[in-house]
Scaffold this motif. Sequence first.
Motif, mmCIF file in Angstrom:
data_model
loop_
_atom_site.group_PDB
_atom_site.id
_atom_site.type_symbol
_atom_site.label_atom_id
_atom_site.label_comp_id
_atom_site.label_asym_id
_atom_site.label_seq_id
_atom_site.Cartn_x
_atom_site.Cartn_y
_atom_site.Cartn_z
ATOM 1 N N ASP A 444 3.727 0.722 2.794
ATOM 2 C CA ASP A 444 5.016 1.066 3.393
ATOM 3 C C ASP A 444 5.056 0.508 4.823
ATOM 4 O O ASP A 444 4.087 0.630 5.572
ATOM 5 C CB ASP A 444 5.205 2.577 3.414
ATOM 6 C CG ASP A 444 6.590 2.969 3.881
ATOM 7 O OD1 ASP A 444 7.560 2.295 3.485
ATOM 8 O OD2 ASP A 444 6.704 3.940 4.652
ATOM 9 N N ASN A 448 9.908 -3.638 5.448
ATOM 10 C CA ASN A 448 10.351 -3.567 4.053
ATOM 11 C C ASN A 448 11.724 -2.922 3.944
ATOM 12 O O ASN A 448 12.550 -3.314 3.110
ATOM 13 C CB ASN A 448 9.348 -2.786 3.214
ATOM 14 C CG ASN A 448 7.947 -3.362 3.293
ATOM 15 O OD1 ASN A 448 7.750 -4.507 3.697
ATOM 16 N ND2 ASN A 448 6.959 -2.564 2.919
ATOM 17 N N ALA A 454 12.279 -2.808 0.235
ATOM 18 C CA ALA A 454 11.503 -1.658 -0.223
ATOM 19 C C ALA A 454 11.894 -1.191 -1.627
ATOM 20 O O ALA A 454 11.018 -0.923 -2.461
ATOM 21 C CB ALA A 454 11.625 -0.503 0.777
ATOM 22 N N LEU A 457 10.330 -3.546 -4.233
ATOM 23 C CA LEU A 457 8.879 -3.354 -4.362
ATOM 24 C C LEU A 457 8.571 -2.105 -5.178
ATOM 25 O O LEU A 457 7.626 -2.089 -5.984
ATOM 26 C CB LEU A 457 8.247 -3.263 -2.969
ATOM 27 C CG LEU A 457 8.296 -4.546 -2.132
ATOM 28 C CD1 LEU A 457 7.898 -4.253 -0.690
ATOM 29 C CD2 LEU A 457 7.390 -5.612 -2.730
ATOM 30 N N ASP A 458 9.369 -1.055 -4.973
ATOM 31 C CA ASP A 458 9.184 0.164 -5.770
ATOM 32 C C ASP A 458 9.411 -0.109 -7.249
ATOM 33 O O ASP A 458 8.639 0.355 -8.103
ATOM 34 C CB ASP A 458 10.162 1.255 -5.305
ATOM 35 C CG ASP A 458 9.758 1.870 -3.978
ATOM 36 O OD1 ASP A 458 8.566 1.782 -3.621
ATOM 37 O OD2 ASP A 458 10.633 2.434 -3.287
ATOM 38 N N SER A 463 4.604 -0.894 -4.446
ATOM 39 C CA SER A 463 4.572 -0.095 -3.223
ATOM 40 C C SER A 463 3.295 0.747 -3.239
ATOM 41 O O SER A 463 3.162 1.679 -4.027
ATOM 42 C CB SER A 463 5.799 0.815 -3.136
ATOM 43 O OG SER A 463 6.972 0.064 -2.979
ATOM 44 N N ARG A 465 0.718 3.360 -1.644
ATOM 45 C CA ARG A 465 0.826 4.502 -0.740
ATOM 46 C C ARG A 465 -0.457 4.782 0.037
ATOM 47 O O ARG A 465 -0.618 5.846 0.625
ATOM 48 C CB ARG A 465 1.243 5.744 -1.525
ATOM 49 C CG ARG A 465 2.708 5.718 -1.922
ATOM 50 C CD ARG A 465 3.101 6.925 -2.750
ATOM 51 N NE ARG A 465 2.527 6.882 -4.082
ATOM 52 C CZ ARG A 465 3.046 6.201 -5.103
ATOM 53 N NH1 ARG A 465 4.147 5.489 -4.920
ATOM 54 N NH2 ARG A 465 2.474 6.191 -6.279
#
Length: 647
Positions: A444, A448, A454, A457-458, A463, A465
């Motif tokens: 993150d 992004n 973002a 990417l999810d 993504s 963490r």
Amino acid sequence: MREDGVGQRGLREEGRADIARPGLRGHAGDIALTDDAGFQRQLFWALWAGVLLLKLIVAARLPLFVDEAFYWQEGQHLAAAYSDLPGLTAWLTRLGVALGGEHPFALRAPFLVIAALVPLLMVRITAREFGPRHGWQAGCFALLLPLAGTLGLLALPDAMMALATLLCVDAGARLLREVSAASALELALGLTLGALSHYRFIAVIGVGFIALLLLADGRNALRDVRVWIAIALGASAWTPLVAWNLGNADAGLRFQLVDRHPWAFHADGIAFIAIQALLVTPLLFAALAHASWRGRHGALPATRYLALLGGLVVLGFFTLGFFADTERVSFHWPLPGYLALIPLLPGVLALWPRPLRAATWLLAALGLLAMLGYYVAASTPQTRARAAAEKWYPANFAGWDELADAVRRQRERMPPGTRVIADNFKVGAELGFALSDADIPVLDHPLNHKHGRAPQLDLWGLSHRGGTDWSASPTLLVVGVTEVSYKHLLDRYHALCDMVGPLPPPTMLNVDHGRQRFALFALDRRREGPCTTPAMAWIDAPAGAATVGRKFEVTGWAFKDGVGLERVEILIDGRPVASADYGREYAGLQKDWPPSNDPQHPYVGFAAPVDLEAVESIGPGRHWLGLRLHGRDGSIEDWSEQPLQLR
């Protein structure tokens, strides 16, 4: 229909007479045929071939721009639409590398082809409406206009948007004359390609519709069912993007229309005029404005249509500039408006004095060469290195090849199966292209979200963490240090600690004297303890680009959270020339960096007398002053360099 056609021919002849006798009426864009169309044709083809050849050479050498790399990554995950764009740009990047291999030139090849069609279509539109000589002239200006002449050098949506704009312009001009199946089909094609290119194409659609409504011939055309079928086909091309937004809480639409814009008045918008005049070149910008103003009252409906369409698009983006995003590049947004106005340009220039016309041609050519020169500079490592301290340094092109080589070397020293994790989408996409891996996980990062990547990417499951996703497998974490402003860098380091634990001693990669800076962390387990980060430093004196004698003093501060620093060396051109007295009191520094936990605070200042009298290898002229920071954990980090002029 025959009577309408006769009327249109009469208007065209009247408009040509107006320009042939400017003292009578002289409407911009309504032009007279002359006998030198052959020379104009030869000039156009020479320019077309020359500009294309230059772009091919530059495109083959230019490093991959960060947005191009992400579009490549999208192309490796084929979908109907994406978080930041409709699907066409990604599909074209996939086509390019599928045909030509994993090389920036292959990636750009489809866009170069599309861009090469833009001036050809400009010739066709202008020649049909206003005559061959002016058609070739308009084609020349479509090549010389810097924003248009450089299209295709980068694998970006703008090339297809330009082609789609001209298809719609051409279809609109034909519809004003007579509605036909061919013109309606061309309109549908233009609307479809635009819808598949970018959200911004909505501006072309909206303004084009308004321009038709403002003209009697346009309103007549809009009464034809074939035109509405074409509009319906073009509207259907937005379906994938609408479906993506409906399935993802409107993330793409919200980013494009809400999140990236302050939507509050700011006076920065006035800079639009100066920036556009510089990028378009001043005289050409003035001529296009003149064409829009005079064309409102042109004898031909096509003249009025082009003037309204082009003028309203440019004026609309000018107005938007007072309320919209000012942090990201937007200087290319008005290009569709300029393209709509170029067919009117030869008629306006015919009214100008000959020296002013010549100056317009010359400045436009110089502007195009300047923009191409920027890309040449960006593609040349030596030039990038010399420009490291300049504002125009091409950061988004720089350092990616060096980073890929460093990652390969680091992985060779790590266990088999070591995986790479990037700290932001830029690093992930650029490394992905260089390593032929479109699935590099990304932590993150504010970037992004700032660039609307973002959500994508999810969706790809990339993504990462940090700690909650950590496994026992060895990992190489690659951090783009200079992607964060310096005042926020320590906060970013501490955020990394929160995600992955205390950071081990990094391998620092300084590209172009540290203007591009990366940190590589070999992680083999979850570490515990206080947050340990790369070192932070600052040179108070001498100032950047200062002129000094052979003897001078370097002062400043440096710290390394978690463990502290043992010593600091002074470097000139990467060579140690002095050892600093490190550990001096530097009161108040921790107030400027509240998160810092260096155990040596406030004794983090340093001073070093430098004597180069006996160092013959370092002569007068420009050199680079740097620091080598030795951590108490055994780490050795070279700090970014700043220019220094020795007498």
